[in-house]
Design a protein around this motif. Structure first.
Motif, PDB file in Angstrom:
ATOM      1  N   ILE A 599       0.835  -1.203   0.000  1.00  0.00           N
ATOM      2  CA  ILE A 599       0.000   0.000   0.000  1.00  0.00           C
ATOM      3  C   ILE A 599       0.872   1.257   0.000  1.00  0.00           C
ATOM      4  O   ILE A 599       1.550   1.556   0.986  1.00  0.00           O
ATOM      5  CB  ILE A 599      -0.951   0.014   1.204  1.00  0.00           C
ATOM      6  CG1 ILE A 599      -1.817  -1.250   1.232  1.00  0.00           C
ATOM      7  CG2 ILE A 599      -1.818   1.272   1.177  1.00  0.00           C
ATOM      8  CD1 ILE A 599      -2.745  -1.396   0.051  1.00  0.00           C
ATOM      9  N   ILE A 600       0.827   1.980  -1.101  1.00  0.00           N
ATOM     10  CA  ILE A 600       1.573   3.233  -1.205  1.00  0.00           C
ATOM     11  C   ILE A 600       0.779   4.386  -0.602  1.00  0.00           C
ATOM     12  O   ILE A 600       1.327   5.233   0.110  1.00  0.00           O
ATOM     13  CB  ILE A 600       1.908   3.549  -2.677  1.00  0.00           C
ATOM     14  CG1 ILE A 600       2.735   2.415  -3.291  1.00  0.00           C
ATOM     15  CG2 ILE A 600       2.640   4.876  -2.798  1.00  0.00           C
ATOM     16  CD1 ILE A 600       4.086   2.219  -2.651  1.00  0.00           C
ATOM     17  N   LEU A 601      -0.511   4.412  -0.873  1.00  0.00           N
ATOM     18  CA  LEU A 601      -1.364   5.484  -0.364  1.00  0.00           C
ATOM     19  C   LEU A 601      -2.322   4.895   0.666  1.00  0.00           C
ATOM     20  O   LEU A 601      -3.339   4.297   0.328  1.00  0.00           O
ATOM     21  CB  LEU A 601      -2.140   6.151  -1.505  1.00  0.00           C
ATOM     22  CG  LEU A 601      -1.284   6.812  -2.601  1.00  0.00           C
ATOM     23  CD1 LEU A 601      -2.168   7.283  -3.753  1.00  0.00           C
ATOM     24  CD2 LEU A 601      -0.478   7.972  -2.036  1.00  0.00           C
ATOM     25  N   SER A 602      -1.967   5.037   1.941  1.00  0.00           N
ATOM     26  CA  SER A 602      -2.819   4.565   3.027  1.00  0.00           C
ATOM     27  C   SER A 602      -3.607   5.761   3.543  1.00  0.00           C
ATOM     28  O   SER A 602      -3.027   6.725   4.046  1.00  0.00           O
ATOM     29  CB  SER A 602      -1.967   3.964   4.144  1.00  0.00           C
ATOM     30  OG  SER A 602      -2.778   3.515   5.208  1.00  0.00           O
ATOM     31  N   THR A 603      -4.924   5.712   3.416  1.00  0.00           N
ATOM     32  CA  THR A 603      -5.739   6.894   3.677  1.00  0.00           C
ATOM     33  C   THR A 603      -6.853   6.595   4.676  1.00  0.00           C
ATOM     34  O   THR A 603      -7.339   5.475   4.770  1.00  0.00           O
ATOM     35  CB  THR A 603      -6.371   7.437   2.379  1.00  0.00           C
ATOM     36  OG1 THR A 603      -7.466   6.586   1.991  1.00  0.00           O
ATOM     37  CG2 THR A 603      -5.344   7.470   1.254  1.00  0.00           C
ATOM     38  N   SER A 604      -7.266   7.620   5.395  1.00  0.00           N
ATOM     39  CA  SER A 604      -8.397   7.507   6.304  1.00  0.00           C
ATOM     40  C   SER A 604      -8.959   8.890   6.568  1.00  0.00           C
ATOM     41  O   SER A 604      -8.211   9.855   6.699  1.00  0.00           O
ATOM     42  CB  SER A 604      -7.973   6.863   7.620  1.00  0.00           C
ATOM     43  OG  SER A 604      -9.080   6.767   8.497  1.00  0.00           O
ATOM     44  N   THR A 605     -10.276   8.966   6.646  1.00  0.00           N
ATOM     45  CA  THR A 605     -10.914  10.253   6.890  1.00  0.00           C
ATOM     46  C   THR A 605     -11.347  10.377   8.341  1.00  0.00           C
ATOM     47  O   THR A 605     -11.757   9.402   8.969  1.00  0.00           O
ATOM     48  CB  THR A 605     -12.129  10.458   5.974  1.00  0.00           C
ATOM     49  OG1 THR A 605     -12.708  11.744   6.219  1.00  0.00           O
ATOM     50  CG2 THR A 605     -13.195   9.403   6.204  1.00  0.00           C
ATOM     51  N   LEU A 606     -11.228  11.563   8.880  1.00  0.00           N
ATOM     52  CA  LEU A 606     -11.692  11.889  10.215  1.00  0.00           C
ATOM     53  C   LEU A 606     -12.744  12.980  10.081  1.00  0.00           C
ATOM     54  O   LEU A 606     -12.424  14.091   9.684  1.00  0.00           O
ATOM     55  CB  LEU A 606     -10.538  12.381  11.082  1.00  0.00           C
ATOM     56  CG  LEU A 606      -9.510  11.331  11.518  1.00  0.00           C
ATOM     57  CD1 LEU A 606      -8.290  12.013  12.104  1.00  0.00           C
ATOM     58  CD2 LEU A 606     -10.121  10.397  12.540  1.00  0.00           C
ATOM     59  N   SER A 607     -13.960  12.643  10.400  1.00  0.00           N
ATOM     60  CA  SER A 607     -15.038  13.613  10.245  1.00  0.00           C
ATOM     61  C   SER A 607     -15.750  13.784  11.575  1.00  0.00           C
ATOM     62  O   SER A 607     -16.626  12.998  11.936  1.00  0.00           O
ATOM     63  CB  SER A 607     -16.024  13.146   9.161  1.00  0.00           C
ATOM     64  OG  SER A 607     -17.062  14.074   8.995  1.00  0.00           O
TER      65      SER A 607
END
Length: 675
Positions: A599-607
Motif C-alpha cells: 500500500i503506497i497510499l494509506s488513507t483515512s478520513t476523520l469527520s
C-alpha cells in the motif's frame, strides 16, 4: 493504520445526544457541579439509555463469506488501475486458474470453518492474529492519534482542569457502559426520521433475539444497529508482548488509573470500593500532586520498551518479571487507561503530530488500549493501540468525552483543591533494573530515536471551498478527496499505485473493517483528463468525470460496508492456505498480488467537529500515511512519509494544486447544466 482506521461510517455512527445533564449550582466565582457518592447518583452516568447497550448484539447479522467469483472479479478490477496491460493479463490468467482449482477448495474450507464458528466473523481471528503476530514496533506501524479541538472556554484551558474533567467524563462513559445504559451504536441513514423516542421505545419492546430485525423493520431500513464487541477492551486493557504472538489482558474490576509524567508512572484509585466515582475535586488534587512532583526523569525510562520490536520487548518483560517488577507491571496493565502529562507545548500542526503520534517515547506506554495525552496548554489527544479495535469505539469515546467535558465540567477555575491525602493515595511505581535491562532501555531508546527520526510529515489547511460547496455540486465530498489524492500522487510520480481507504463493517457481528480500493478506473481517467489534458477537455466532460468518480466511489463504499470487498476475503483464504500448508496458490504467488497489497497510499478520513487533527504513519517505506477531513469550514490533510523514498512536502504542494484544479472544474459547471 487508521489503516484499518476511521471511515465515514465510524464517525457517523457516533451517538452524541445526551440524557438530562447533571444539575449545577451557580456560585459567585462560577458554576460547580453537584455530585454525591451515594448509590445510583445521576452525576456518575453519561447517559441512561432506554435501550440497553448490548440489546442488539445477539441479533446482529453475521458477515457472509463473499462469493469467490465476485471477489476475484473485484480484485481484477482494482488491479487494472495499477498494472500494465501485460501484467494485468498475466494476473487475470492466474486468477482464473485460482478460481477453478485451489480457490475452489479453499473457499469450501473457509465456508466450513465459518459454519463451525457462528458466534463470530470468518475474518475476525485471522485479523486479530495479523496484528498480534506482527513483530514490528507498534509505534508508527500501528498506533494512530486523534487530537481534540481546544476547550471552547479559554478559562478551562489548563492542563489540570482539562485533565480532570476528561477523566471524570471518561469515568462517566465507563460507568454507563459497564452498567449497560450507554446508548447503543446505531447508524441512522435518516436521523431526522429515526433518531427519536418513538424508535427507541419500539426497539426496547422487541425480544433481544429479534432486536436488529425490529430496528430495520421499524426504520424501513434506515437505521442499522452496530457491533459493540470492541468496547469490552476500551478500558482496563493492555496488549501484552509475547514471543511470536502478543496477547490481550483485560481486568474489568480494577479501579485505578495510570498517570505518566516525566517518565515516571503513578497510579491512584478513581473508583471507590463500591465502584462509585471518587469526588472530582479529590481527583484533581491527585493530578495536581503529580504535576508538582519535580523529580528529574528516571535514568532508565522503561516506557521505551513499548516502542521496541515485539519479541525484544517480550524478552525484556520476562526479565522485568524475573527481577521482581510484576506488581508494578500489573498496575500499569490493569489501569483503566493512561493519562500522559507532557511538560512541553506543541503549537505548529507538524509539532502537534509528532508529539501525539510518537512523543519522546519516555512519557508513554504505547501498549495501553488508549492514552489521553495532555500538554501544559491543554492540547489533548487520544493515541490508541490498534490490535483490539478500530475507529468506531474510539471515535464514540472521543466525541462523548469532548462533549461532556466541555459542556458539563465538574471542576472549574474556582474549584478549590482540597487536602486529599495525595501523598498516601498516589503511588509512584518503582522498578528494579539489572544490567541487562538497563542496557535494554538504552538500546530501545536508540531504536526509538532512529525510528521516529526516519519519519517526515507535513500538513495542508485549505479553505477555498468546503464540504457544502462540493455537495451542492452533487459530488460525494469523500470521493473528491480521494480523487485529489490520486491526482497529487500522479502529478508527483506519473503513475497509479495501490491505495487503501478504511471502511467499517460494524453493521455485522464482530465486524471490523474492509478495504475500500479508492483508486479506480474512473479516478484514473479523471486524473489523466485533468492533469494531462485539462486545457483540452471541455468543462462538461471534466465535470462528468468527477460525477463518475463519485458514483463509483459510492458503489465501492456500499460494497465494502456490506463486507463485499475482496481484500478481507482473499486475506482469509490466504491465511487458511498457510495454516494448511496448501501450496501453490496461483493468485497468492503472483508478484502482482504482492504489488496491490504493497500500500503506497494509506488513507483515512476523520469527520468530527471534535477533531482538529489526526494522523498515522505510512504502512510501507515508500508510501504515504494520509489522514484527511472535509468539513463545512475547511479541508485538512495530515501526511506522513519516510524520505528519501518519498517527499511529503512536494506531495502536499501537489495536493494543493489538485484541489485548485478540482475547484476550477466545479466552478465552470453546475449539476443542472450537466443533466
Amino acid at each position: 493504520m487508521f489503516r484499518v482506521h476511521v471511515k465515514t461510517l465510524a464517525t457517523k455512527c457516533t451517538r452524541l445526544h445526551q440524557v438530562k445533564q447533571v444539575a449545577n449550582q451557580t456560585f459567585r466565582n462560577g458554576p460547580r457541579a453537584v455530585y454525591s457518592t451515594s448509590p445510583g447518583s445521576d452525576w456518575e452516568y453519561l447517559q441512561r439509555s432506554v435501550i440497553p447497550t448490548d440489546y442488539f448484539q445477539d441479533s446482529l447479522p453475521r458477515l457472509a463469506v463473499p462469493k469467490l467469483e465476485a471477489s476475484c472479479d473485484n480484485y481484477l478490477e482494482s488491479q487494472q488501475v495499477i498494472l500494465t496491460q501485460k501484467e494485468w493479463e498475466d494476473t487475470q490468467d492466474r486468477t482464473i486458474k485460482f478460481m477453478a482449482e485451489d480457490g475452489k477448495y479453499l473457499q469450501q474450507q473457509l465456508r466450513k470453518l465459518d459454519q463451525r464458528n457462528k458466534h463470530t466473523s470468518y475474518v475476525s481471528k485471522p485479523w486479530f492474529d495479523m496484528y498480534l503476530k506482527s513483530r514490528l514496533p507498534i509505534v508508527l506501524n500501528f498506533n494512530p492519534f486523534m487530537s481534540f479541538v481546544d476547550d471552547p472556554k479559554p478559562e478551562y484551558r489548563t492542563q489540570l482542569l482539562r485533565s480532570t474533567n476528561m477523566i471524570i467524563s471518561s469515568l462517566r462513559f465507563l460507568k454507563s457502559l459497564s452498567e449497560n445504559i450507554l446508548e447503543p451504536d446505531v447508524y441512522h441513514l435518516k436521523p431526522e426520521q429515526t433518531k427519536n423516542e418513538k424508535f427507541d421505545n419500539f426497539c426496547r419492546k422487541m425480544p433481544k433475539r429479534f432486536a436488529w430485525h425490529g430496528a430495520l423493520l421499524h426504520s424501513r431500513k434506515s437505521a442499522f444497529p452496530l457491533d459493540m464487541s470492541q468496547y469490552g477492551r476500551l478500558f482496563n486493557s493492555t496488549r501484552i508482548p509475547k514471543e511470536g504472538k502478543d496477547e490481550f489482558l483485560t481486568v474489568p474490576d480494577a479501579r485505578h488509573m495510570l498517570v505518566i509524567r516525566n517518565g515516571h508512572f503513578y497510579v491512584f484509585d478513581v473508583l471507590n470500593d463500591e465502584d462509585h466515582i471518587k469526588s472530582p475535586d479529590k481527583i484533581m488534587a491527585h493530578i495536581q500532586y503529580i504535576l508538582q512532583d519535580n523529580r528529574p526523569p528516571p535514568e532508565f525510562p522503561i516506557g521505551y520498551f513499548t516502542a521496541e520490536n515485539r519479541d525484544k520487548w517480550a524478552a525484556y518483560r520476562e526479565q522485568l518479571l524475573a527481577t521482581g517488577n510484576g506488581a508494578a507491571l500489573n498496575k500499569i496493565d490493569t489501569a483503566l487507561f493512561a493519562l500522559c502529562l507532557d511538560d512541553e507545548n506543541s503549537v505548529e500542526p507538524n509539532d502537534v503530530t509528532r508529539r501525539f503520534l510518537h512523543g519522546d517515547g519516555m512519557n508513554r506506554w504505547f501498549d495501553k488500549s488508549f492514552s489521553l495525552i495532555m500538554t501544559p496548554d491543554s492540547r489533548a489527544c487520544v493515541n490508541f493501540e490498534h490490535a483490539w479495535g478500530d475507529g468506531v469505539a474510539v471515535m464514540r469515546y472521543f466525541n462523548e468525552v469532548f462533549k461532556d467535558s466541555t459542556e458539563n465540567p465538574f471542576v472549574h477555575p474556582s474549584t478549590p483543591i482540597p487536602d486529599a491525602g495525595s501523598d498516601g493515595a498516589v503511588q509512584r511505581l518503582e522498578f528494579e533494573l539489572d544490567t541487562t535491562l538497563k542496557e535494554g532501555v538504552q538500546n530501545a531508546k536508540a531504536n526509538f530515536d532512529a525510528l521516529i527520526g526516519s519519519l517526515d510529515l507535513h500538513h495542508l489547511e485549505y479553505d477555498t471551498y468546503t464540504k457544502d460547496f462540493v455537495k451542492a455540486k452533487k459530488i460525494s465530498p469523500d470521493s473528491l478527496m480521494q480523487l485529489a489524492i490520486q491526482m497529487a500522487y500522479y502529478r508527483q510520480n506519473r503513475k497509479f499505485v495501490a491505495t487503501y481507504e478504511s471502511c467499517s463493517t460494524a453493521a455485522y457481528k464482530h465486524g471490523r473493517t474492509e478495504t475500500l480500493r479508492s483508486a479506480t478506473m474512473a479516478t484514473k481517467k479523471a486524473t489523466e483528463m485533468i492533469v494531462d489534458r485539462g486545457n483540452k477537455e471541455s468543462p462538461m466532460d471534466l465535470y462528468k468525470a468527477l460525477v463518475d468518480c463519485s458514483w463509483t466511489h459510492g458503489d465501492l463504499t456500499k460494497k465494502a460496508a456490506m463486507g463485499q470487498g475482496f481484500d478481507r476475503h482473499l486475506f482469509a483464504l490466504r491465511t487458511l492456505a498457510e495454516e494448511e500448508n496448501f501450496f501453490p496458490h496461483k493468485i497468492f504467488t503472483d508478484p502482482n498480488y504482492q504489488k496491490i497489497n504493497h500500500i503506497i497510499l494509506s488513507t483515512s478520513t476523520l469527520s468530527s467537529p471534535a477533531v482538529v487533527i489526526g494522523g498515522f504513519a505510512p504502512v510501507t517505506p515508500d508510501g504515504f500515511g494520509i489522514g484527511y477531513s472535509i468539513e463545512s469550514n475547511r479541508i485538512g490533510f495530515n501526511v506522513t512519509s519516510y524520505p528519501p523514498a518519498t517527499n511529503v512536502r512536494e506531495f502536499i504542494d501537489c495536493l494543493r494544486v489538485s484541489l485548485d484544479d478540482l475547484h476550477d472544474v466545479m466552478m465552470k459547471t453546475s449539476p443542472r447544466s450537466s443533466s
